[in-house]
Design a protein around this motif. Structure first.
Motif, PDB file in Angstrom:
ATOM      1  N   SER A   1       0.841  -1.192   0.000  1.00 34.65           N
ATOM      2  CA  SER A   1       0.000   0.000   0.000  1.00 34.65           C
ATOM      3  C   SER A   1       0.880   1.247   0.000  1.00 34.65           C
ATOM      4  N   PRO A   2       0.300   2.437  -0.264  1.00 40.24           N
ATOM      5  CA  PRO A   2       1.098   3.664  -0.211  1.00 40.24           C
ATOM      6  C   PRO A   2       1.777   3.888   1.136  1.00 40.24           C
ATOM      7  N   LEU A   3       1.242   3.310   2.200  1.00 44.46           N
ATOM      8  CA  LEU A   3       1.851   3.444   3.525  1.00 44.46           C
ATOM      9  C   LEU A   3       2.839   2.318   3.819  1.00 44.46           C
ATOM     10  N   GLY A   4       3.086   1.456   2.848  1.00 46.27           N
ATOM     11  CA  GLY A   4       4.063   0.405   3.041  1.00 46.27           C
ATOM     12  C   GLY A   4       3.543  -0.795   3.799  1.00 46.27           C
ATOM     13  N   LEU A   5       2.237  -1.003   3.815  1.00 45.39           N
ATOM     14  CA  LEU A   5       1.647  -2.126   4.534  1.00 45.39           C
ATOM     15  C   LEU A   5       1.348  -3.274   3.580  1.00 45.39           C
ATOM     16  N   VAL A   6       1.652  -4.499   3.993  1.00 44.88           N
ATOM     17  CA  VAL A   6       1.296  -5.677   3.208  1.00 44.88           C
ATOM     18  C   VAL A   6      -0.077  -6.143   3.686  1.00 44.88           C
ATOM     19  N   GLN A   7      -1.029  -6.136   2.779  1.00 38.72           N
ATOM     20  CA  GLN A   7      -2.393  -6.510   3.111  1.00 38.72           C
ATOM     21  C   GLN A   7      -2.726  -7.872   2.504  1.00 38.72           C
ATOM     22  N   MET A   8      -3.478  -8.664   3.240  1.00 39.72           N
ATOM     23  CA  MET A   8      -3.852  -9.982   2.745  1.00 39.72           C
ATOM     24  C   MET A   8      -5.166 -10.414   3.383  1.00 39.72           C
ATOM     25  N   THR A   9      -5.748 -11.456   2.836  1.00 36.14           N
ATOM     26  CA  THR A   9      -6.926 -12.077   3.434  1.00 36.14           C
ATOM     27  C   THR A   9      -6.656 -13.568   3.547  1.00 36.14           C
ATOM     28  N   ARG A  10      -7.310 -14.179   4.524  1.00 34.59           N
ATOM     29  CA  ARG A  10      -7.174 -15.625   4.715  1.00 34.59           C
ATOM     30  C   ARG A  10      -8.519 -16.175   5.154  1.00 34.59           C
ATOM     31  N   LYS A  11      -8.884 -17.307   4.603  1.00 29.53           N
ATOM     32  CA  LYS A  11     -10.153 -17.934   4.948  1.00 29.53           C
ATOM     33  C   LYS A  11      -9.941 -18.857   6.144  1.00 29.53           C
ATOM     34  N   SER A  12     -10.680 -18.618   7.205  1.00 31.13           N
ATOM     35  CA  SER A  12     -10.674 -19.531   8.347  1.00 31.13           C
ATOM     36  C   SER A  12     -12.033 -20.192   8.448  1.00 31.13           C
ATOM     37  N   VAL A  13     -12.072 -21.365   9.085  1.00 34.96           N
ATOM     38  CA  VAL A  13     -13.316 -22.120   9.166  1.00 34.96           C
ATOM     39  C   VAL A  13     -13.855 -22.157  10.587  1.00 34.96           C
ATOM     40  N   SER A  14     -12.994 -22.359  11.565  1.00 31.09           N
ATOM     41  CA  SER A  14     -13.443 -22.498  12.942  1.00 31.09           C
ATOM     42  C   SER A  14     -12.618 -21.610  13.855  1.00 31.09           C
ATOM     43  N   THR A  15     -12.865 -21.712  15.155  1.00 26.36           N
ATOM     44  CA  THR A  15     -12.130 -20.901  16.118  1.00 26.36           C
ATOM     45  C   THR A  15     -10.672 -21.333  16.175  1.00 26.36           C
ATOM     46  N   GLY A  16      -9.771 -20.381  16.443  1.00 23.04           N
ATOM     47  CA  GLY A  16      -8.354 -20.668  16.485  1.00 23.04           C
ATOM     48  C   GLY A  16      -7.890 -21.125  17.849  1.00 23.04           C
ATOM     49  N   ILE A  17      -6.579 -21.301  17.989  1.00 25.87           N
ATOM     50  CA  ILE A  17      -6.005 -21.845  19.206  1.00 25.87           C
ATOM     51  C   ILE A  17      -6.172 -20.889  20.383  1.00 25.87           C
ATOM     52  N   VAL A  18      -6.148 -19.569  20.127  1.00 24.62           N
ATOM     53  CA  VAL A  18      -6.326 -18.599  21.212  1.00 24.62           C
ATOM     54  C   VAL A  18      -7.730 -18.717  21.791  1.00 24.62           C
ATOM     55  N   ASP A  19      -8.732 -18.825  20.931  1.00 24.70           N
ATOM     56  CA  ASP A  19     -10.109 -18.968  21.405  1.00 24.70           C
ATOM     57  C   ASP A  19     -10.319 -20.299  22.126  1.00 24.70           C
ATOM     58  N   ALA A  20      -9.594 -21.345  21.683  1.00 25.75           N
ATOM     59  CA  ALA A  20      -9.771 -22.665  22.281  1.00 25.75           C
ATOM     60  C   ALA A  20      -9.233 -22.732  23.703  1.00 25.75           C
ATOM     61  N   PHE A  21      -8.203 -21.919  24.013  1.00 29.02           N
ATOM     62  CA  PHE A  21      -7.556 -22.010  25.316  1.00 29.02           C
ATOM     63  C   PHE A  21      -7.687 -20.735  26.148  1.00 29.02           C
ATOM     64  N   SER A  22      -8.628 -19.884  25.804  1.00 25.62           N
ATOM     65  CA  SER A  22      -8.797 -18.655  26.580  1.00 25.62           C
ATOM     66  C   SER A  22     -10.246 -18.218  26.567  1.00 25.62           C
TER      67      SER A  22
END
Length: 493
Positions: free
Chosen positions: A455-476
């Motif tokens: 981006s003009p501000l030097g940021l790398v932007q991306m998207t990712r498809k997730s299906v379920s809750t991640g490890i942080v949600d599973a243990f917190s």
């Protein structure tokens, strides 16, 4: 509800990205860095102001060869499954062990607890509760705690490719019964994502009822994809489509025919239940997580699967011998004294994955912050001061970041919009190399990713498809005092 209605069909639940027949889908995008950031913000910000180039789609990818194995931990509170890969960054396994670091890093983690069992892949006869033309979506009662969301693009009556998606109010009415499948678990205040285009996953293939297409996983070598596509054309039922999975590598005609017979019987049973059931009703439930993960992940790319517990090992071995006998020798029973996750140093890696700050091998670190709209990742040199010059120090930190961020995305199952603020680099070759490494590491990810240009501000932007809750949600759990904001509230009077 801020989500936009999807305009293209998602891959079948638990399925790698695939190429349909006859026109291959080119998922993903090439990306190039034109700038990043340096930790000294007062004098080192050298942002690229170049014009953003259009997003370029990538052709079929081949994941890099890497030693990968699975661990299955049998725990009274729930079965846990970890996928480990050899460490990266140019260090040998011997160097890793000498520094006290594991030679293999956990990249995917799954928890099977009865109280938070995933419903992804389940097929329901749902009842349309209400239709929202302004959102191009409808809410469907599937007899869960919250209604599921069915977008117009997932109703499955769009005609040929390129045809305009019909208005959802012309297709669905309140009180109508409709067969749907869950593609994404409920998350926080959002209900489950649904599709009316049901697909049934087997070991080697996926059956797409009432379709005519044939697809083959893009993760397979070109020669194998051609061979499997020819077999798929021979065995495809007249009224259904097929998708050949990565796990089909090396499978012969007999293997695919037996798998097809199983999923066809499953579809006939679902159809018979739907004809008699009264909505809302569950028509087909996905198997337990351990069988589902083995079905989806245990393939030729996995060198071995080590299972803790004789009963669990026997259960998984019976499934493997029924579906893929050629992989039977790769299944092992763990008989060590320590719990399997402690023996392979997985527990400490899981604990570290719950931290906001993640340290890099050289002494730098990244900070991962999740907001409602996106996940933001910041990069810092931290304790790393380098040896010769600033450019070399920054370049090494960014390369390590590219590897670690790709791993953290998989491990934490981070989805949606992701913004990465790399440290600024002067050399164009260094910027290109960092993105090349990042893309290479993302090739290992089963989830669909899309990386955009700098981006003009030097940021790398991306998207990712997730299906379920991640490890942080599973243990917190969210803090009940600050409602998950993670800050200390002072007195206001």
């Amino acid at each position: 509800m801020a989500e936009r209605a999807p305009r293209e069909r998602e891959a079948a639940p638990g399925l790698d990205s695939y190429d349909p027949d006859p026109k291959p889908t080119k998922d993903g995008s090439a990306a190039r860095v034109d700038g990043a950031k340096n930790e000294d913000r007062s004098s080192r910000k050298r942002r690229s102001r170049g014009r953003r180039r259009p997003n370029r789609r990538r052709s079929a990818r081949t994941a890099p060869t890497v030693d990968r194995f699975m661990l299955v931990h049998d725990d009274p509170q729930g079965i846990q499954i970890a996928v480990l890969e050899e460490s990266n960054g140019g260090r040998s396994s011997q160097d890793e062990n000498q520094k006290g670091r594991p030679s293999h890093h956990i990249v995917e983690h799954y928890v099977a607890r009865e109280e938070d069992r995933s419903i992804v892949g389940n097929v329901y006869l749902g009842r349309v509760q209400n239709v929202l033309p302004g959102m191009e979506a409808s809410f469907v009662d599937i007899n869960e705690s919250r209604n599921g969301v069915l977008y117009a693009g997932e109703v499955g009556i769009a005609g040929d490719e390129g045809d305009e998606v019909p208005r959802i109010e012309t297709v669905l009415k309140s009180g109508q019964s409709i067969m749907v499948q869950v593609t994404k678990d409920p998350m926080r205040a959002k209900g489950a994502r649904l599709t009316a285009m049901v697909s049934l996953a087997g070991r080697h293939l996926v059956l797409v009822p009432k379709a005519k297409s044939i697809g083959v996983s893009r993760r397979l070598p070109d020669s194998e994809r051609v061979r499997l596509r020819d077999i798929a054309h021979k065995i495809r039922p007249n009224d259904h489509g097929l998708i050949i999975r990565t796990a089909a590598e090396g499978a012969n005609l007999g293997d695919l025919e037996r798998d097809l017979k199983r999923v066809l019987e499953m579809w006939e049973e679902i159809s018979a239940k739907a004809a008699k059931a009264k909505a809302p009703a569950l028509l087909n439930e996905e198997p337990e997580l351990e069988l589902r993960v083995i079905r989806d992940l245990f393939n030729q790319e996995v060198s071995r699967c080590v299972v803790e517990g004789r009963d669990l090992e026997r259960k998984l071995r019976d499934y493997i011998r029924t579906t893929t006998p050629s992989l039977d020798h790769r299944l092992e029973l763990y008989e060590g004294e320590l719990p399997i996750f402690e023996e392979y140093r997985v527990v400490e890696q899981i604990r570290k994955s719950l931290d906001r700050k993640v340290w890099l091998p050289s002494g730098g670190h990244i900070v991962i912050d999740r907001t409602e709209a996106m996940t933001v990742i910041d990069v810092n040199t931290g304790k790393f001061v380098g040896k010769s010059n600033l450019e070399e120090t920054v370049f090494k930190t960014n390369k390590e970041t590219a590897v670690e961020v790709a791993r953290q995305l998989r491990l934490r199952d981070i989805g949606g919009i992701i913004v990465i603020d790399f440290i600024d680099m002067e050399e164009t070759s260094n910027r290109d190399e960092v993105i090349r490494v990042f893309r290479r590491e993302l090739d290992r990810d089963r989830s669909r990713t899309q990386v955009f240009d700098i981006s003009p501000l030097g940021l790398v932007q991306m998207t990712r498809k997730s299906v379920s809750t991640g490890i942080v949600d599973a243990f917190s759990d969210p803090c009940p005092t600050c409602e998950g904001r993670g800050i200390l509230i002072h007195d206001v009077d």
